[in-house]
Design a protein around this motif. Structure first.
Motif, PDB file in Angstrom:
ATOM      1  N   GLY A  85      64.390  33.737  -7.559  1.00 24.62           N
ATOM      2  CA  GLY A  85      64.325  35.182  -7.448  1.00 24.62           C
ATOM      3  C   GLY A  85      63.809  35.858  -8.710  1.00 24.62           C
ATOM      4  O   GLY A  85      62.978  36.782  -8.642  1.00 24.62           O
ATOM      5  N   ARG A  86      64.260  35.403  -9.853  1.00 32.94           N
ATOM      6  CA  ARG A  86      63.804  35.996 -11.107  1.00 32.94           C
ATOM      7  C   ARG A  86      62.325  35.735 -11.345  1.00 32.94           C
ATOM      8  O   ARG A  86      61.606  36.601 -11.858  1.00 32.94           O
ATOM      9  N   ARG A  87      61.871  34.553 -10.963  1.00 30.78           N
ATOM     10  CA  ARG A  87      60.451  34.246 -11.144  1.00 30.78           C
ATOM     11  C   ARG A  87      59.571  35.171 -10.309  1.00 30.78           C
ATOM     12  O   ARG A  87      58.547  35.668 -10.775  1.00 30.78           O
ATOM     13  N   TRP A  88      59.972  35.406  -9.065  1.00 27.99           N
ATOM     14  CA  TRP A  88      59.155  36.262  -8.205  1.00 27.99           C
ATOM     15  C   TRP A  88      59.261  37.735  -8.603  1.00 27.99           C
ATOM     16  O   TRP A  88      58.312  38.506  -8.395  1.00 27.99           O
ATOM     17  N   LEU A  89      60.387  38.131  -9.168  1.00 31.62           N
ATOM     18  CA  LEU A  89      60.472  39.486  -9.716  1.00 31.62           C
ATOM     19  C   LEU A  89      59.527  39.647 -10.909  1.00 31.62           C
ATOM     20  O   LEU A  89      58.865  40.686 -11.066  1.00 31.62           O
ATOM     21  N   GLY A  90      59.466  38.643 -11.749  1.00 34.68           N
ATOM     22  CA  GLY A  90      58.508  38.680 -12.856  1.00 34.68           C
ATOM     23  C   GLY A  90      57.075  38.723 -12.367  1.00 34.68           C
ATOM     24  O   GLY A  90      56.231  39.425 -12.943  1.00 34.68           O
ATOM     25  N   LEU A  91      56.790  37.997 -11.278  1.00 40.06           N
ATOM     26  CA  LEU A  91      55.450  38.062 -10.697  1.00 40.06           C
ATOM     27  C   LEU A  91      55.138  39.464 -10.181  1.00 40.06           C
ATOM     28  O   LEU A  91      54.012  39.965 -10.314  1.00 40.06           O
ATOM     29  N   GLY A  92      56.137  40.130  -9.592  1.00 39.99           N
ATOM     30  CA  GLY A  92      55.928  41.499  -9.142  1.00 39.99           C
ATOM     31  C   GLY A  92      55.572  42.429 -10.290  1.00 39.99           C
ATOM     32  O   GLY A  92      54.709  43.316 -10.142  1.00 39.99           O
ATOM     33  N   ALA A  93      56.214  42.222 -11.439  1.00 40.88           N
ATOM     34  CA  ALA A  93      55.876  43.035 -12.614  1.00 40.88           C
ATOM     35  C   ALA A  93      54.441  42.778 -13.071  1.00 40.88           C
ATOM     36  O   ALA A  93      53.716  43.713 -13.447  1.00 40.88           O
ATOM     37  N   VAL A  94      54.006  41.521 -13.018  1.00 43.35           N
ATOM     38  CA  VAL A  94      52.629  41.192 -13.404  1.00 43.35           C
ATOM     39  C   VAL A  94      51.638  41.851 -12.449  1.00 43.35           C
ATOM     40  O   VAL A  94      50.591  42.383 -12.875  1.00 43.35           O
ATOM     41  N   VAL A  95      51.950  41.845 -11.154  1.00 42.50           N
ATOM     42  CA  VAL A  95      51.065  42.475 -10.165  1.00 42.50           C
ATOM     43  C   VAL A  95      50.960  43.985 -10.416  1.00 42.50           C
ATOM     44  O   VAL A  95      49.870  44.576 -10.334  1.00 42.50           O
ATOM     45  N   VAL A  96      52.087  44.614 -10.737  1.00 41.84           N
ATOM     46  CA  VAL A  96      52.074  46.057 -11.012  1.00 41.84           C
ATOM     47  C   VAL A  96      51.227  46.363 -12.242  1.00 41.84           C
ATOM     48  O   VAL A  96      50.450  47.332 -12.268  1.00 41.84           O
ATOM     49  N   VAL A  97      51.354  45.548 -13.282  1.00 43.83           N
ATOM     50  CA  VAL A  97      50.566  45.770 -14.496  1.00 43.83           C
ATOM     51  C   VAL A  97      49.079  45.653 -14.198  1.00 43.83           C
ATOM     52  O   VAL A  97      48.267  46.479 -14.650  1.00 43.83           O
ATOM     53  N   TYR A  98      48.686  44.650 -13.421  1.00 41.95           N
ATOM     54  CA  TYR A  98      47.269  44.504 -13.090  1.00 41.95           C
ATOM     55  C   TYR A  98      46.778  45.657 -12.220  1.00 41.95           C
ATOM     56  O   TYR A  98      45.654  46.156 -12.401  1.00 41.95           O
ATOM     57  N   ALA A  99      47.604  46.085 -11.264  1.00 41.26           N
ATOM     58  CA  ALA A  99      47.195  47.191 -10.399  1.00 41.26           C
ATOM     59  C   ALA A  99      47.003  48.478 -11.205  1.00 41.26           C
ATOM     60  O   ALA A  99      46.032  49.226 -10.969  1.00 41.26           O
ATOM     61  N   LEU A 100      47.888  48.746 -12.152  1.00 40.43           N
ATOM     62  CA  LEU A 100      47.724  49.927 -13.003  1.00 40.43           C
ATOM     63  C   LEU A 100      46.471  49.826 -13.862  1.00 40.43           C
ATOM     64  O   LEU A 100      45.749  50.817 -14.050  1.00 40.43           O
ATOM     65  N   ARG A 101      46.219  48.639 -14.369  1.00 35.86           N
ATOM     66  CA  ARG A 101      45.015  48.454 -15.181  1.00 35.86           C
ATOM     67  C   ARG A 101      43.746  48.691 -14.354  1.00 35.86           C
ATOM     68  O   ARG A 101      42.822  49.413 -14.789  1.00 35.86           O
ATOM     69  N   ALA A 102      43.693  48.111 -13.154  1.00 38.44           N
ATOM     70  CA  ALA A 102      42.522  48.299 -12.298  1.00 38.44           C
ATOM     71  C   ALA A 102      42.380  49.748 -11.844  1.00 38.44           C
ATOM     72  O   ALA A 102      41.267  50.262 -11.687  1.00 38.44           O
ATOM     73  N   TRP A 103      43.509  50.443 -11.665  1.00 42.82           N
ATOM     74  CA  TRP A 103      43.457  51.837 -11.224  1.00 42.82           C
ATOM     75  C   TRP A 103      42.931  52.749 -12.324  1.00 42.82           C
ATOM     76  O   TRP A 103      42.075  53.604 -12.067  1.00 42.82           O
ATOM     77  N   PHE A 104      43.429  52.583 -13.530  1.00 45.71           N
ATOM     78  CA  PHE A 104      43.013  53.471 -14.616  1.00 45.71           C
ATOM     79  C   PHE A 104      41.595  53.156 -15.092  1.00 45.71           C
ATOM     80  O   PHE A 104      40.867  54.059 -15.509  1.00 45.71           O
ATOM     81  N   VAL A 105      41.201  51.903 -15.038  1.00 49.48           N
ATOM     82  CA  VAL A 105      39.833  51.564 -15.441  1.00 49.48           C
ATOM     83  C   VAL A 105      38.845  52.057 -14.389  1.00 49.48           C
ATOM     84  O   VAL A 105      37.753  52.542 -14.711  1.00 49.48           O
TER      85      VAL A 105
END
Length: 244
Positions: A85-105
């Protein structure tokens, strides 16, 4: 004449001494015969340096640092294996960071599209059995999955295990995040076309996978399946056996 006489006496005395006198330190016959015995002893080899000293130079120091970092990283991965569970929660955080980066760029649609295709391939491998029943039938081997209720229970073995599935997704998002810092990957493209093509590809691929599950009657998940706690329930045959 006198000099000649004295020289002759010295020569005779030297000859007599070499014949009559014995050498106080005589050499053994083998040493006189073997020419290698008179060769000088080879110099001792320098002791091998141990550890990461300065003798290896900068390259050895860098290699040792990389090896140490790799071992520590592998140790962290091994420790995170049971914490699903903790691993997949960390993956969710990574996905959010990438989505924000792609959105702002506001670009890098090719990178996101390639990332989506790779994730789709990982998902298919995660949902597929390790040995395809269709291939096993063609080769004439024993199927890896039970096809009847009377068949022996066999656990579902994935082609891509859960941990490798998670780790591959994390690496893919990290690589895509780094690629967004290089303008060479920001290719201008009409992104709705890429999105439409990916949705069609996802639909067709998942439909084929679901039909494969229905044909060979397997479910790649453990939710709702019967679990055994190690205690065997009493059967009807056991109840009818006579007791001493």
């Amino acid at each position: 004449m006198r000099g000649t006489k004295h020289g002759h006496n010295r020569h005779s005395a030297g000859a007599w001494r070499s014949v009559g006198e014995r050498d106080p330190n005589p050499s053994p016959p083998d040493a006189m015969m073997d020419p290698s015995s008179t060769a000088p002893a080879p110099a001792a080899a320098p002791a091998a340096t141990t550890g990461n000293g300065d003798g290896g130079g900068p390259a050895a120091a860098v290699s040792a640092a990389v090896t140490t970092a790799s071992r520590r990283f592998q140790h962290l991965l091994d420790r995170s294996t049971p914490h699903v569970g903790r691993r997949w929660l960390g993956l969710g955080a990574v996905v959010v960071v990438y989505a924000l980066r792609a959105w702002f760029v506001g670009g890098y649609y090719i990178v996101t599209y390639a990332l989506g295709i790779y994730l789709l391939n990982l998902l298919i491998a995660f949902l597929s059995p390790q040995v395809d029943p269709e291939v096993a039938e063609v080769l004439g081997g024993e199927p890896s999955l039970p096809t009847r209720a009377s068949d022996e229970f066999r656990p579902f073995v994935r082609r891509l295990p859960e941990f490798k599935f998670w780790y591959s997704i994390v690496k893919a998002f990290c690589i895509a995040f780094v690629m967004t810092f290089f303008s060479i990957f920001n290719v201008p493209v009409f992104w709705p076309i890429l999105l439409f093509y990916w949705v069609v590809l996802f639909t067709v691929t998942m439909k084929r996978q679901i039909l494969h599950m229905l044909k060979y009657r397997y479910v790649p998940f453990t939710f709702g399946k019967q679990r055994y706690n190690g205690k065997r329930a009493a059967s009807a045959d056991d109840l009818t056996l006579p007791k001493d």
